[in-house]
Write an enzyme that holds these catalytic residues in place. Structure first.
Site, PDB file in Angstrom:
ATOM      1  N   ASP A  66       0.859  -1.181   0.000  1.00 16.86           N
ATOM      2  CA  ASP A  66       0.000   0.000   0.000  1.00 16.86           C
ATOM      3  C   ASP A  66       0.896   1.231   0.000  1.00 16.86           C
ATOM      4  O   ASP A  66       1.563   1.510   0.995  1.00 16.86           O
ATOM      5  CB  ASP A  66      -0.915   0.004   1.224  1.00 16.86           C
ATOM      6  CG  ASP A  66      -1.925   1.120   1.157  1.00 16.86           C
ATOM      7  OD1 ASP A  66      -1.835   1.956   0.231  1.00 16.86           O
ATOM      8  OD2 ASP A  66      -2.819   1.168   2.035  1.00 16.86           O
ATOM      9  N   HIS A  83      -0.262   4.238  -0.322  1.00 17.65           N
ATOM     10  CA  HIS A  83      -1.054   5.337   0.247  1.00 17.65           C
ATOM     11  C   HIS A  83      -1.071   6.586  -0.641  1.00 17.65           C
ATOM     12  O   HIS A  83      -1.219   7.699  -0.133  1.00 17.65           O
ATOM     13  CB  HIS A  83      -0.545   5.683   1.653  1.00 17.65           C
ATOM     14  CG  HIS A  83      -0.844   4.617   2.665  1.00 17.65           C
ATOM     15  ND1 HIS A  83       0.100   3.731   3.124  1.00 17.65           N
ATOM     16  CD2 HIS A  83      -1.994   4.274   3.286  1.00 17.65           C
ATOM     17  CE1 HIS A  83      -0.448   2.891   3.995  1.00 17.65           C
ATOM     18  NE2 HIS A  83      -1.721   3.192   4.115  1.00 17.65           N
ATOM     19  N   GLU A  85      -0.743  -0.799  -4.390  1.00 20.95           N
ATOM     20  CA  GLU A  85      -1.991  -0.052  -4.135  1.00 20.95           C
ATOM     21  C   GLU A  85      -1.764   1.450  -4.101  1.00 20.95           C
ATOM     22  O   GLU A  85      -0.805   1.917  -3.480  1.00 20.95           O
ATOM     23  CB  GLU A  85      -2.532  -0.528  -2.785  1.00 20.95           C
ATOM     24  CG  GLU A  85      -3.757   0.184  -2.273  1.00 20.95           C
ATOM     25  CD  GLU A  85      -4.186  -0.443  -0.943  1.00 20.95           C
ATOM     26  OE1 GLU A  85      -3.997  -1.670  -0.776  1.00 20.95           O
ATOM     27  OE2 GLU A  85      -4.667   0.295  -0.072  1.00 20.95           O
ATOM     28  N   GLU A 145     -10.066   2.839  -2.316  1.00 25.77           N
ATOM     29  CA  GLU A 145     -10.550   3.235  -0.984  1.00 25.77           C
ATOM     30  C   GLU A 145     -10.997   4.688  -0.970  1.00 25.77           C
ATOM     31  O   GLU A 145     -11.869   5.054  -0.194  1.00 25.77           O
ATOM     32  CB  GLU A 145      -9.472   2.969   0.079  1.00 25.77           C
ATOM     33  CG  GLU A 145      -8.260   3.865  -0.020  1.00 25.77           C
ATOM     34  CD  GLU A 145      -7.173   3.470   0.961  1.00 25.77           C
ATOM     35  OE1 GLU A 145      -6.554   2.419   0.752  1.00 25.77           O
ATOM     36  OE2 GLU A 145      -6.948   4.190   1.939  1.00 25.77           O
ATOM     37  N   HIS A 202     -11.860  -2.465   1.372  1.00 27.20           N
ATOM     38  CA  HIS A 202     -10.851  -1.805   2.210  1.00 27.20           C
ATOM     39  C   HIS A 202     -11.329  -1.710   3.649  1.00 27.20           C
ATOM     40  O   HIS A 202     -12.509  -1.492   3.903  1.00 27.20           O
ATOM     41  CB  HIS A 202     -10.624  -0.396   1.655  1.00 27.20           C
ATOM     42  CG  HIS A 202      -9.755   0.477   2.482  1.00 27.20           C
ATOM     43  ND1 HIS A 202     -10.249   1.541   3.218  1.00 27.20           N
ATOM     44  CD2 HIS A 202      -8.423   0.456   2.706  1.00 27.20           C
ATOM     45  CE1 HIS A 202      -9.247   2.148   3.832  1.00 27.20           C
ATOM     46  NE2 HIS A 202      -8.133   1.515   3.540  1.00 27.20           N
TER      47      HIS A 202
HETATM   48 MG    MG Z   1      -4.766   1.751   1.292  1.00 27.29          MG
END
Ligand code: MG
Length: 391
Positions: free
Chosen positions: A209, A211, A235, A261, A311
């Site tokens: 991830d 972010h 991700e 998400e 998520h």
């Molecule tokens: Mg995430």
């Protein structure tokens, strides 16, 4: 049946997170529970205020569709009216977050009234259990990360996700500026993932991830450095606003991608699916519009043969509500669950979650099948919410 009350509870059950639970009471004595947890930045309090506004008609306004007095079985009608009510503000984001908690609570009420689990109301199960993936939290040290990954695999988890750039980039998550990473941070990311892969072997699925912390050239570079790791997905390589940035990353890497998400409703997901920009989508049931909306998103993805993997950065009713929909969703990969919060999850519930060998087993109790432990949640209010006069 009529709705008699709607309230948000802001609960500080986890040291780093405030969870927003939504309760809806009815005149038949049934109370439904949903969740509208957000992720920091004061979002929890904004959502709680929005739910207060949605509860009643306010005097001297042109709205006449407050939730109190409405029939809670009219879930689709309430969804559409609530979503469109904020069309000038922007219906995606704050409005869908508040709506998510309300929607899941309405499904809980419907299940309890009919004596059926929500997954039954959605058409019945296509699977018996809900496979999970969880997180390696110590991602700033290769040795500690590998040790934690081994412990999770020994518990039965077959898929793990981490942010190997967290030590360098985490503080920039809400302060994004350039999207660049230091040379040392980039190397540490590779070292962490290499250590995890060597520890768990080739058969455990690994995800990163990012972010959304990178600009396009950095994201492409970070993805391609991970080729030897054989990721299941990388991700959110970039911030969520630009579909063109996502396309550019897609065109310059073979690493599978996942986003979703921070995408709200099927309207956000459609172009990503149409343009084949990711291998997986990960809507958040607490952010994107609740059970009603995540089900439609999953169905949309099914037509593109793209797996859905909800998520979770929230509390227990994110996982529970998501699991009910995924019980009924053919194109499902795994449900995210932050096991670092497991003790806090169970502290909020009157019955603990049943997790064995990395899979969640849902009960066949009516509705969502779980109740808030009111003694616990009332004794752990969010301090900011209390300071602002809520709760
Ligand atoms: Mg995430």
């Amino acid at each position: 049946m009529k709705i008699t009350d709607v309230r948000a509870r802001l609960v500080r059950a986890h040291p780093e997170r405030t969870w927003v639970f939504v309760e809806i009471d009815t005149d038949e004595g049934i109370t439904g529970v949903g969740e509208a947890t957000n992720s920091g930045g004061g979002g929890a309090i904004l959502i709680a205020r929005a739910i207060e506004i949605l509860r009643n008609d306010l005097p001297n306004t042109d709205f006449s569709d407050g939730l109190v007095g409405q029939d809670p079985s009219h879930i689709e009608r309430i969804w559409q009216n609530t979503y469109r009510r904020f069309t000038a503000l922007g219906s995606r984001g704050l409005a869908t977050a508040a709506l998510s908690g309300i929607d899941s609570a309405l499904w809980d009420i419907k299940g309890k009234a009919l004596g059926k689990p929500v997954y039954d109301l959605l058409g019945g199960p296509v699977r018996d259990t809900v496979p999970l993936y969880t997180h390696v939290g110590h991602a700033d040290d290769p040795v500690a990360a590998a040790r934690e990954a081994r412990e999770l695999v020994d518990e039965g988890f077959k898929a793990l996700k981490t942010d190997p750039y967290a030590a360098t980039m985490r503080s920039l998550h809400r302060r994004y500026m350039s999207g660049r990473i230091s040379a040392e941070g980039a190397s540490l990311g590779v070292d962490v993932m290499t250590a995890i892969r060597e520890e768990v072997g080739p058969d455990i699925e690994l995800m990163i991830d990012a972010h959304g912390n990178f600009d396009v050239p950095t994201a492409i570079d970070m993805c391609n450095r991970m080729n030897p790791i054989h990721l299941t997905w990388f991700e959110e390589p970039c911030q969520p606003e630009s579909i063109d940035a996502l396309r550019e990353v897609r065109e310059h890497t073979d690493v599978p991608l996942c986003v979703g998400e921070r995408m709200y409703t099927r309207f956000d997901f459609l172009p990503v699916l149409q343009q084949r920009l990711v291998n997986y989508i990960m809507p958040d049931i607490c952010w994107t519009g609740g059970i009603t909306e995540i089900r439609k998103i999953a169905s949309l993805a099914e037509t593109y043969y793209v797996p859905v993997t909800p998520h979770d950065a929230s509390g227990p009713f994110n996982v529970i509500a998501g699991a009910h929909v995924m019980m009924n969703t053919p194109n499902f990969y795994r449900l995210e669950m932050a096991t670092a919060g497991m003790d806090a999850y169970n502290a909020c519930l009157t019955e603990p979650l049943d997790i064995r060998e990395g899979e969640l087993h849902l009960p066949d109790r009516p509705g969502l099948g779980y109740e808030l432990d009111l003694d616990f949640v009332e004794s752990h209010p969010d301090p900011d919410w209390v300071a602002l006069g809520g709760g």
